[in-house]
Every structure is written in structure tokens, then in C-alpha cells.
Design a protein around this motif. Sequence first.
Motif, PDB file in Angstrom:
ATOM      1  N   GLU A   1       0.867  -1.278  -0.120  1.00 34.27           N
ATOM      2  CA  GLU A   1       0.115   0.048  -0.203  1.00 34.27           C
ATOM      3  C   GLU A   1       0.860   1.387   0.118  1.00 34.27           C
ATOM      4  O   GLU A   1       1.891   1.349   0.672  1.00 34.27           O
ATOM      5  CB  GLU A   1      -0.772  -0.198   1.285  1.00 34.27           C
ATOM      6  N   ASN A   2       0.670   2.094  -0.795  1.00 31.19           N
ATOM      7  CA  ASN A   2       1.072   3.587  -0.792  1.00 31.19           C
ATOM      8  C   ASN A   2       1.101   4.219   0.539  1.00 31.19           C
ATOM      9  O   ASN A   2       0.055   4.066   1.262  1.00 31.19           O
ATOM     10  CB  ASN A   2       0.757   4.376  -1.812  1.00 31.19           C
ATOM     11  N   VAL A   3       2.022   4.724   1.102  1.00 23.72           N
ATOM     12  CA  VAL A   3       2.323   5.572   2.265  1.00 23.72           C
ATOM     13  C   VAL A   3       2.468   6.877   1.976  1.00 23.72           C
ATOM     14  O   VAL A   3       3.375   7.439   1.378  1.00 23.72           O
ATOM     15  CB  VAL A   3       3.654   5.211   3.043  1.00 23.72           C
ATOM     16  N   THR A   4       1.327   7.520   2.518  1.00 22.39           N
ATOM     17  CA  THR A   4       1.176   8.861   2.020  1.00 22.39           C
ATOM     18  C   THR A   4       1.686   9.934   3.436  1.00 22.39           C
ATOM     19  O   THR A   4       0.875   9.737   4.521  1.00 22.39           O
ATOM     20  CB  THR A   4      -0.209   9.435   1.809  1.00 22.39           C
ATOM     21  N   ASP A   5       2.565  10.685   3.430  1.00 20.83           N
ATOM     22  CA  ASP A   5       2.973  11.189   4.647  1.00 20.83           C
ATOM     23  C   ASP A   5       1.686  12.544   4.922  1.00 20.83           C
ATOM     24  O   ASP A   5       0.863  12.478   4.051  1.00 20.83           O
ATOM     25  CB  ASP A   5       4.075  12.054   4.533  1.00 20.83           C
ATOM     26  N   GLY A   6       1.886  12.978   6.129  1.00 18.22           N
ATOM     27  CA  GLY A   6       0.749  14.174   6.503  1.00 18.22           C
ATOM     28  C   GLY A   6      -0.369  13.362   7.316  1.00 18.22           C
ATOM     29  O   GLY A   6      -0.268  12.314   7.681  1.00 18.22           O
ATOM     30  N   SER A   7      -1.431  14.381   7.290  1.00 16.54           N
ATOM     31  CA  SER A   7      -2.574  13.851   7.812  1.00 16.54           C
ATOM     32  C   SER A   7      -3.765  14.744   7.525  1.00 16.54           C
ATOM     33  O   SER A   7      -3.494  15.717   6.724  1.00 16.54           O
ATOM     34  CB  SER A   7      -2.288  13.863   9.468  1.00 16.54           C
ATOM     35  N   MET A   8      -5.082  14.195   7.902  1.00 19.72           N
ATOM     36  CA  MET A   8      -6.181  15.248   7.583  1.00 19.72           C
ATOM     37  C   MET A   8      -6.882  15.262   8.870  1.00 19.72           C
ATOM     38  O   MET A   8      -6.611  14.646   9.991  1.00 19.72           O
ATOM     39  CB  MET A   8      -7.275  14.320   7.001  1.00 19.72           C
ATOM     40  N   PRO A   9      -7.418  16.612   9.122  1.00 18.68           N
ATOM     41  CA  PRO A   9      -8.161  17.167  10.049  1.00 18.68           C
ATOM     42  C   PRO A   9      -9.366  15.981  10.567  1.00 18.68           C
ATOM     43  O   PRO A   9      -9.485  15.060   9.918  1.00 18.68           O
ATOM     44  CB  PRO A   9      -9.108  18.270   9.604  1.00 18.68           C
ATOM     45  N   ARG A  10      -9.392  15.824  12.009  1.00 18.88           N
ATOM     46  CA  ARG A  10     -10.438  14.689  12.309  1.00 18.88           C
ATOM     47  C   ARG A  10     -11.936  15.109  11.741  1.00 18.88           C
ATOM     48  O   ARG A  10     -12.347  16.179  11.867  1.00 18.88           O
ATOM     49  CB  ARG A  10     -10.557  14.989  13.791  1.00 18.88           C
ATOM     50  N   TYR A  11     -12.024  14.109  11.223  1.00 17.53           N
ATOM     51  CA  TYR A  11     -13.465  14.214  10.411  1.00 17.53           C
ATOM     52  C   TYR A  11     -14.699  13.884  11.505  1.00 17.53           C
ATOM     53  O   TYR A  11     -14.508  13.426  12.570  1.00 17.53           O
ATOM     54  CB  TYR A  11     -13.638  13.180   9.179  1.00 17.53           C
ATOM     55  N   LYS A  12     -15.771  14.302  11.020  1.00 16.03           N
ATOM     56  CA  LYS A  12     -17.042  14.107  11.894  1.00 16.03           C
ATOM     57  C   LYS A  12     -17.292  12.485  12.031  1.00 16.03           C
ATOM     58  O   LYS A  12     -17.755  12.142  13.134  1.00 16.03           O
ATOM     59  CB  LYS A  12     -18.395  14.870  11.148  1.00 16.03           C
ATOM     60  N   GLY A  13     -17.319  11.695  11.016  1.00 14.63           N
ATOM     61  CA  GLY A  13     -17.701  10.394  11.140  1.00 14.63           C
ATOM     62  C   GLY A  13     -18.967   9.937  10.566  1.00 14.63           C
ATOM     63  O   GLY A  13     -19.547   8.924  11.029  1.00 14.63           O
ATOM     64  N   ASN A  14     -19.666  10.773   9.530  1.00 13.85           N
ATOM     65  CA  ASN A  14     -20.857  10.320   9.132  1.00 13.85           C
ATOM     66  C   ASN A  14     -20.630   9.236   7.852  1.00 13.85           C
ATOM     67  O   ASN A  14     -19.738   9.778   7.001  1.00 13.85           O
ATOM     68  CB  ASN A  14     -21.495  11.531   8.338  1.00 13.85           C
ATOM     69  N   VAL A  15     -20.858   8.089   8.151  1.00  9.90           N
ATOM     70  CA  VAL A  15     -20.645   6.767   7.358  1.00  9.90           C
ATOM     71  C   VAL A  15     -21.542   6.713   6.279  1.00  9.90           C
ATOM     72  O   VAL A  15     -22.825   6.329   6.836  1.00  9.90           O
ATOM     73  CB  VAL A  15     -19.813   5.559   8.157  1.00  9.90           C
ATOM     74  N   GLU A  16     -21.443   6.191   4.996  1.00 12.33           N
ATOM     75  CA  GLU A  16     -22.671   5.859   4.415  1.00 12.33           C
ATOM     76  C   GLU A  16     -21.921   4.717   3.414  1.00 12.33           C
ATOM     77  O   GLU A  16     -21.076   4.812   2.697  1.00 12.33           O
ATOM     78  CB  GLU A  16     -23.208   6.855   3.427  1.00 12.33           C
ATOM     79  N   PHE A  17     -22.692   3.445   3.315  1.00 10.08           N
ATOM     80  CA  PHE A  17     -22.490   2.387   2.559  1.00 10.08           C
ATOM     81  C   PHE A  17     -23.413   2.450   1.357  1.00 10.08           C
ATOM     82  O   PHE A  17     -24.726   2.488   1.750  1.00 10.08           O
ATOM     83  CB  PHE A  17     -22.569   1.002   3.139  1.00 10.08           C
ATOM     84  N   LYS A  18     -23.117   2.776   0.024  1.00 15.21           N
ATOM     85  CA  LYS A  18     -24.221   2.801  -1.124  1.00 15.21           C
ATOM     86  C   LYS A  18     -23.909   1.535  -2.024  1.00 15.21           C
ATOM     87  O   LYS A  18     -22.988   1.371  -2.743  1.00 15.21           O
ATOM     88  CB  LYS A  18     -23.872   3.903  -1.954  1.00 15.21           C
ATOM     89  N   ASP A  19     -25.048   0.555  -1.846  1.00 16.75           N
ATOM     90  CA  ASP A  19     -25.087  -0.622  -2.896  1.00 16.75           C
ATOM     91  C   ASP A  19     -23.622  -1.303  -2.815  1.00 16.75           C
ATOM     92  O   ASP A  19     -23.118  -1.530  -3.841  1.00 16.75           O
ATOM     93  CB  ASP A  19     -25.368  -0.119  -4.228  1.00 16.75           C
ATOM     94  N   VAL A  20     -22.934  -1.434  -1.829  1.00 15.71           N
ATOM     95  CA  VAL A  20     -21.802  -2.032  -1.790  1.00 15.71           C
ATOM     96  C   VAL A  20     -21.787  -3.639  -1.845  1.00 15.71           C
ATOM     97  O   VAL A  20     -22.665  -4.287  -1.074  1.00 15.71           O
ATOM     98  CB  VAL A  20     -20.893  -1.760  -0.277  1.00 15.71           C
ATOM     99  N   SER A  21     -21.047  -4.111  -2.700  1.00 17.94           N
ATOM    100  CA  SER A  21     -20.925  -5.837  -2.804  1.00 17.94           C
ATOM    101  C   SER A  21     -19.486  -6.066  -2.853  1.00 17.94           C
ATOM    102  O   SER A  21     -18.576  -5.274  -3.531  1.00 17.94           O
ATOM    103  CB  SER A  21     -21.628  -6.124  -4.090  1.00 17.94           C
ATOM    104  N   PHE A  22     -19.251  -7.076  -2.167  1.00 20.36           N
ATOM    105  CA  PHE A  22     -17.615  -7.534  -1.935  1.00 20.36           C
ATOM    106  C   PHE A  22     -17.659  -8.857  -1.936  1.00 20.36           C
ATOM    107  O   PHE A  22     -18.250  -9.758  -1.303  1.00 20.36           O
ATOM    108  CB  PHE A  22     -17.160  -6.591  -0.605  1.00 20.36           C
TER     109      PHE A  22
END
Length: 692
Positions: free
Chosen positions: A418-439
Motif C-alpha cells: 500500500e502506498n504510504v502518504t505522509d501528513g494527516s487530515m483534520p479529524r472528520y465528523k464520522g458520517n459513514v454511508e454504504f451505497k450499494d456495496v458488494s464485496f
Amino acid sequence: MHTSTGKSLFKYALTAKKTFILALIMLAIGVAADLAGPFIARTMIDDHVLAIEKSYLQTNKADAYTVSFNHQLYKREDRFAPGETSGQAIQILQVGSQYVAVTGQVSTKDGERSYENGKLSIVHGSQTDTYTAVPLSRSEIFAFYKPEFPGVLQLLGWYLAFLAVTIVMEFGKTYWLQSSANRVIQKLRLDVYAHIQRLPVHFFDNLPAGKVVSRVTNDTEAVKDLFIAVLSNFFTGIINIVGVYVALFLLDARLGLVCLFVVPILIGWIVLYRKIATKYNTIIRSRLSEINAIINESIQGMSIIRVFRRQKQTKAEFEALNNDYMKYQNKMLNLNSFTSHNLVNVLRSGSFAIILWYFGSSALGASSVVSLGVLYAFVDILGRLFQPITGMVNQLAALDSSMVSAGRVFTLMNESGENVTDGSMPRYKGNVEFKDVSFAYKKDYVLKNINFTAKQGQTVALVGHTGSGKSSIINLLFRFYDPQKGMITIDGKPVTELPKQWIRQHMGIVLQDPYLFTGTIASNVSLGDARISRETVQKALRDVGAERILSHLPGGIDEPVIEKGSTLSAGERQLISFARALAFDPAILILDEATANIDTETEALIQSALEVLKKGRTTFIIAHRLSTIRSADQILVLHRGEIVERGTHEELLAMGGKYHQMYQLQLGAAAEKATEPAQPEPVALNTVPRGV
């Protein structure tokens, strides 16, 4: 495989190219200084020891090279200065253990010599030459040798100087070559370990931990042997061989050409040997990995092995692997025993036989005589040719084993990470949505058309039978895998557009079987993150109610924790895991049956702490005990990869569907257990309760 492995090894060698080049320069200087010895010996023999048999001419001018004999001064013919006058000639010849002086020139000195009654006879072929000669006393012999002493001492001085250079260069070569090799292996190990950290989680599903450990430890150690022992011997050997052949051709080009037959034989042998040995070494390294894997598995499952009395079967499995490993080790041993030393001995004997034949043939005619000094130097140098060959041949086994190990290491490193990306992102709110997910992990879909929304601060519970897809949803959320169909978003942004490390930075998880690392309780809460202070650790432990339970430990939060925290109870380990999740303050929290291993009293203690832990966070709970998710905002009931029911606890009970059945089963089992009289009964581990 060998070509790509060789290129990869060369690329790593370039990381320490300066010290490698310095080592090779010192090696070349050392070889040149070492090979100067036979040339010095040749000069000493031809120009000083045997040169006494050259013609001496009478002179009137005394200097350091003149000899007094019969009240006359004599000097060796090759030491007269241009224009210097000379007189009558004499020659000194050795006959057995005595020396005699002959007046005038001797036509040829080659042949069998004898001296009797003032007559020197030299027999060569069918002809006998006779000369009048005078025996020399010890003092007279010393007088003729005395002018040679300064030259001999000077040559000895040069020999000692070259010897000192050889010693210094050998030390420098060994030090720099091995330090370079250590640096290369240090970088290789760091890169392998770093690459393992980047490998996707699913890679480890099919590769036992013991085999991975073997790649990082045993295989890289074998590569270290390649750089330190094998390449050292091969570099030294190749430069020595080149130096020896240069020296042989300088001494006598014809004899140098005769000895060239060694090179193609050596190259052909190395190619043939590696073709056979690679087959054996590939199996040997594979068996070693499997042995490490079974040892690792046995140690981790020792309690299960003993409970089910599997010691004999486990030992038999290990013995089978170990015997197979030994079988191929013995094959390698036989291959090396039958070939390596025998090859060198055959080459050595063949070379000397050819040289003896050469000197014993018609090539020893009067026009092609080789001096004794040249012969001595040639035999000395030719003997030195087989020292590096012996070193190289003896390292062939290590060379092939190292190349096989290097191939295994680079095969691991060629796995897509997996690619390693330096840095970070601000803490997100955490609203999660799964849309027609098949796996699907492989071919069959384990999740089909999954749709749901989890808003910030909500608690979503996932329930269902084993294999229904609960853990797969969590794996997708963490981006251990990505879905084949559909989309997952966090705060409205597709997760595939965000670096995995950034997403996971604001996620926390508490597993059913928490994993603790070697260290202390405090280090297991903070995981060594500098952003988490000791005060934060103490507050997190206090908030989840762990401080009171762990207070009996002598070291408090500094109590040592060994691998997996095996000295702590299941409840204590789980509390530490809760505190860890709280300390990192995640926006999304996953509880994977987190209270399953906690007793009723401890569970009651942390239920209130869980409410604190979930506040303001999006929480996903995988639950088997349905009593723990009554307060969930949304419960998703999964069956064979599909969401078949959704709603709150009360709503789902009112539906009377699968959730209601599961709840009634658990409720009934709990009631039956509560009213059951405490009678000792034999337990049959393989008995299935009626009706299940």
C-alpha cells in the motif's frame, strides 16, 4: 530469478559503493604486494645466489663489488661500468658441496659436474669438457658472496615492506568489506520490515507468521553471509587469479598460456554446480520456513495442544518436516564432499603435471632454458593460484544458499504494498454511508448490495450468524479491502479518494481478543505515540474503570507486559484495550464483541464508561450478546451477506423476524441456565445441545 536477484543485490551494494570500492582497491594493492614476493625471490636467486657462477674479470679499480683472489682484484662481468678496462676472466662453479675456480671461460655450465685431482669435468650428452680448476676455501667463497649481501639485504627489506603492505591492506579490505556488507544488510532488513508494514492485511491471511519471520531473519542473515563471506572470497579470488596470471605471463608467457586451461574449467564447474545446488537449496530454505511456522504455531497454541493431547501428532508433523530438511541438507553435503575439494586437487595436480611435462620435454633445449629463479617463482605463483580457487569453490554452497535466500527476500519485497502518504487530515465528523456495496474475497460475494447510513454520534450494531458478513463490513471500513461494487463515504467523501493512513488515523478498534505488545500498561495504551501524554493515559484508564481493577499490580500503569499480555486476565487486557481506544480519541469507533471476554461484574463497570467512550463518535458494534446493544441507534441484521432487517431493539422485536428469534433463543438459554440446579455432570466436548 537469478538475474533479477543479482540486479537487486547489486542495487543494494551500490548503497555502500564508496566503502566497497575502497575495499576492492585495498584488495588489489594487497594482492599486488603479496605477489611481489616470488619476483623478489626470483631476483634473489638469479641475480645474487646463482649469479656467483657468472664470469669474473680482472680489474685494477677497487670498489664495493670487487673480490680479492690470488692477490688479484676481480669483479663480476655485469658490474663493469661502460668504458672500464678488464683483464683475465675466471669462473666460480659449484660441484656438490664445494666451489672451484676455473681460469678462462667455460663453454657450457649445463651438465653433470665432477672434480678430482685439480680437474673439473662437465658431462653434457655424449661430450665431456675438462678444465683445470682450483678449489676455494670457505673464506674465499665468502669473499665472492660478500658483494651480494647488500643486494640481498635490500631485497629482504623490500620483501618485509611488501609484507607489511599486504597485512595492512588485508586488514583494511576485511574491515571495509564487512562493514559495507553490514550496512547493506541493515538497509535490506529495514526495507523488508518496512515493506511488511505496507503489505495489505489480506496478504497475511495466506502466509503463516513463522514464514514471514523466516524471511526477515534467516533469509536476510544468509544474504549477509553472501556479502561478507561469499563476495569477499570471490572478489579476493578473482583479483588474486588475475594478479597470478599477470605474474605468470610476466615470468614466462608460454607457461602462462599453458595454465589458462584452469579458467574455463572453473567457470563451467560453477555454472554446473549452481544448477544442481539451487534445486536442493530452494527446498532447504522452504523447509526452514515451514519449521519456523510450525514452531510459531505450536507455541501460540500450546494450551490447545495439551488440552486435546495433540503432542504426539504435533511432534510427528514437526519430525516429518525436520527429516525432510535433513535429507536435503545431506544431499547438499554429499554434493560438496564429492566435488569441491576434489576439483581443486585435480586442477592443482593437472597444472603441475603439465608444467613438469613442459620442463621435461624438448622445450628444455639450449635456446629455451628457463632459469632456476624463474622456475621457483613460477611454481610459487602457480601454487598461489589454487588458494583463491579453493576459497571460491568452498563458498559455492554458501553462494547458492545465499542467492536462493535473496530470491525469497526479493520475492516478498516485490509483493504489491500500500502506498504510504505522509501528513494527516483534520479529524472528520464520522458520517459513514454504504451505497450499494458488494464485496467478494475471491469469487463468491460475501456482501451483497449493502446500504446504510451511520451519522455522527450514532451507534450502529451489526448482528448475525457466523459468516453473515459483519467482519467484512468492518474490513471495508478500515480499507483493508475495497469493494468490487458500490461506494463507501465518510462525511460525503469516497474513502477511495483518501489515503488509507489518513482515514485510519481517526479510527479506533476494540477487539474481542485484544492484542497487547511487550512493554508496560502505559505503553500499550499510548502505543508510543508522543501526542498521548502520561496524563492522557491515566485519564483514559480511569474513565474506563481500569484504574481500580489494575491497582493491585505492583508497578501500577508501569507494570511490565509480556507478549500478548499473557500475565493479565482477559478482563484486564480488554480494559487496557478500551483505554487505548479512548486515548486516541477516534471519530469512528469499532467494538468487535468487545465485552465477550469480560465477566458480568466488569461488564457492568464499563457499560457506563462505554457510553462516555461512544459520546460524539460514530460507533460500530459487532455483537453476539444482544443484551449489550439495546441502546443502539440502529441495528443491522445480516444474513448471508445481506441486510435482512434494520431498526432499533424495540422495533426489531416488534417485527418478530430473525432478530426476535435470536433474542428469544438467547433469553431462553439465559433463563434456563439461571434456573438449572447446580449438579456436577460430565462434560462431553463433542456434544451438540438438542434443538440447535
